[in-house]
Design an enzyme around this catalytic site. Sequence first.
Site, PDB file in Angstrom:
ATOM      1  N   ARG A   1       0.820  -1.187   0.131  1.00  0.00           N
ATOM      2  CA  ARG A   1       0.131   0.167   0.044  1.00  0.00           C
ATOM      3  C   ARG A   1       0.991   1.128   0.124  1.00  0.00           C
ATOM      4  O   ARG A   1       0.525   2.217  -0.675  1.00  0.00           O
ATOM      5  CB  ARG A   1      -0.853  -0.023   1.191  1.00  0.00           C
ATOM      6  CG  ARG A   1      -1.884   1.300   1.351  1.00  0.00           C
ATOM      7  CD  ARG A   1      -2.630   1.784   0.160  1.00  0.00           C
ATOM      8  NE  ARG A   1      -3.041   0.630  -0.729  1.00  0.00           N
ATOM      9  CZ  ARG A   1      -3.347   0.831  -2.079  1.00  0.00           C
ATOM     10  NH1 ARG A   1      -2.932   1.873  -2.758  1.00  0.00           N
ATOM     11  NH2 ARG A   1      -3.702  -0.082  -2.814  1.00  0.00           N
TER      12      ARG A   1
ATOM     13  N   LYS B   1       1.528  24.806  -4.254  1.00  0.00           N
ATOM     14  CA  LYS B   1       0.080  24.159  -3.907  1.00  0.00           C
ATOM     15  C   LYS B   1       0.331  22.505  -3.874  1.00  0.00           C
ATOM     16  O   LYS B   1      -0.337  22.068  -4.735  1.00  0.00           O
ATOM     17  CB  LYS B   1      -1.123  24.653  -4.870  1.00  0.00           C
ATOM     18  CG  LYS B   1      -1.140  25.944  -4.546  1.00  0.00           C
ATOM     19  CD  LYS B   1      -2.325  26.778  -5.602  1.00  0.00           C
ATOM     20  CE  LYS B   1      -2.431  28.425  -5.515  1.00  0.00           C
ATOM     21  NZ  LYS B   1      -3.265  28.812  -6.360  1.00  0.00           N
TER      22      LYS B   1
ATOM     23  N   LYS C   1       4.588  40.318  -4.135  1.00  0.00           N
ATOM     24  CA  LYS C   1       3.159  40.302  -4.362  1.00  0.00           C
ATOM     25  C   LYS C   1       2.625  41.680  -4.047  1.00  0.00           C
ATOM     26  O   LYS C   1       3.259  42.700  -3.557  1.00  0.00           O
ATOM     27  CB  LYS C   1       2.450  39.086  -3.984  1.00  0.00           C
ATOM     28  CG  LYS C   1       2.788  37.939  -4.592  1.00  0.00           C
ATOM     29  CD  LYS C   1       1.977  36.656  -4.100  1.00  0.00           C
ATOM     30  CE  LYS C   1       2.526  35.308  -4.926  1.00  0.00           C
ATOM     31  NZ  LYS C   1       1.507  34.194  -4.577  1.00  0.00           N
TER      32      LYS C   1
ATOM     33  N   GLU D   1       5.289  40.285  -9.240  1.00  0.00           N
ATOM     34  CA  GLU D   1       3.575  39.882  -9.568  1.00  0.00           C
ATOM     35  C   GLU D   1       3.256  41.571  -9.657  1.00  0.00           C
ATOM     36  O   GLU D   1       3.269  42.375  -8.864  1.00  0.00           O
ATOM     37  CB  GLU D   1       2.892  39.300  -8.619  1.00  0.00           C
ATOM     38  CG  GLU D   1       1.552  39.004  -8.874  1.00  0.00           C
ATOM     39  CD  GLU D   1       0.747  38.395  -7.905  1.00  0.00           C
ATOM     40  OE1 GLU D   1       1.175  37.229  -7.731  1.00  0.00           O
ATOM     41  OE2 GLU D   1      -0.101  39.158  -7.280  1.00  0.00           O
TER      42      GLU D   1
ATOM     43  N   ASP E   1      -0.666  38.436 -13.235  1.00  0.00           N
ATOM     44  CA  ASP E   1      -1.792  37.701 -12.729  1.00  0.00           C
ATOM     45  C   ASP E   1      -3.335  38.219 -12.815  1.00  0.00           C
ATOM     46  O   ASP E   1      -3.365  39.238 -12.881  1.00  0.00           O
ATOM     47  CB  ASP E   1      -1.502  37.963 -11.071  1.00  0.00           C
ATOM     48  CG  ASP E   1      -2.401  36.870 -10.288  1.00  0.00           C
ATOM     49  OD1 ASP E   1      -2.774  35.857 -10.853  1.00  0.00           O
ATOM     50  OD2 ASP E   1      -2.865  37.240  -9.235  1.00  0.00           O
TER      51      ASP E   1
END
Length: 290
Positions: free
Chosen positions: A103, A138, A170, A199, A220
Amino acid sequence: MPPRPPAAPPQEQVDADVARALAEDIGSGDVTAALLPDAADCAYLLCKQDAVIAGRPWFDTTHRALDPQVRIDWRVREGDHVVAGTVLATLQGRSRALVSAERTSLNFLQTLSATATTTARYVAAVAGTGACILDTRKTLPGLRVAQKYAVRCGGGDNHRMGLFDTVMLKENHIRAAGSLAAAVQAARAQQPTLPLVVEVEDLEQLQQALAVGCERILIDDFTPAMRRDAVRIVADLAPEKRIPLEVSGSVGLDGLRAIAEDGVDCISIGGLTKHVQAIDLSLKLGPPPG
């Protein structure tokens, strides 16, 4: 000739990932595997759907942690595209260890192959445009190195590994510094050797970023018209003053080709690592069919 697999991840990182995963699964011992005779046996690894394979180092390390003498014969390389029904590898080892490692080894391989498979879809969608596909931060907690390795197996490239290896300014950083130029100046003064990504939210900020300089500019959530204007602005500069443009923000497969054809250099996509569905794999005792 198929592309070469990406460089192997640091073995100490793989060892740590595997040790943590085995500890949570086996704990004080596999009470079910203890019912089996601890005899020599064989097994085969079957892929039940079309996929891009990634995660062999974690699969191998899992099995060798429980049986250092296990023999694993792979029939595919990292980054290979396989079809449903492909036998990926055969194993020869101790029956209890094969079952106990099953597993955990599959968890690594199915998750990382899912990341590679998802990435390959995005890379294929922009083929021929010159745009590269980047991942983001992420990632699944504890599996960042693994998933970023899987992105490379799928033909993508890595954004920064974490908050330590690239300065990324940012909106909040720019606001706190008072201006984009001041934020860049502070970043260069404090971290002069690290890459700097800025950004921007509009074309005015783009012009400011181009004036002060950085390694990459992240546009962005630009509208398509703004994005094309940004590409034209950079293209009109002298070659030595051009800065690569990266698109980010709610980017999916729909419309991806159009973004790439606008002429941007990079497209970063969180879904490569967070929107993945495990590849269907199984490890079966006995010789492979046929």
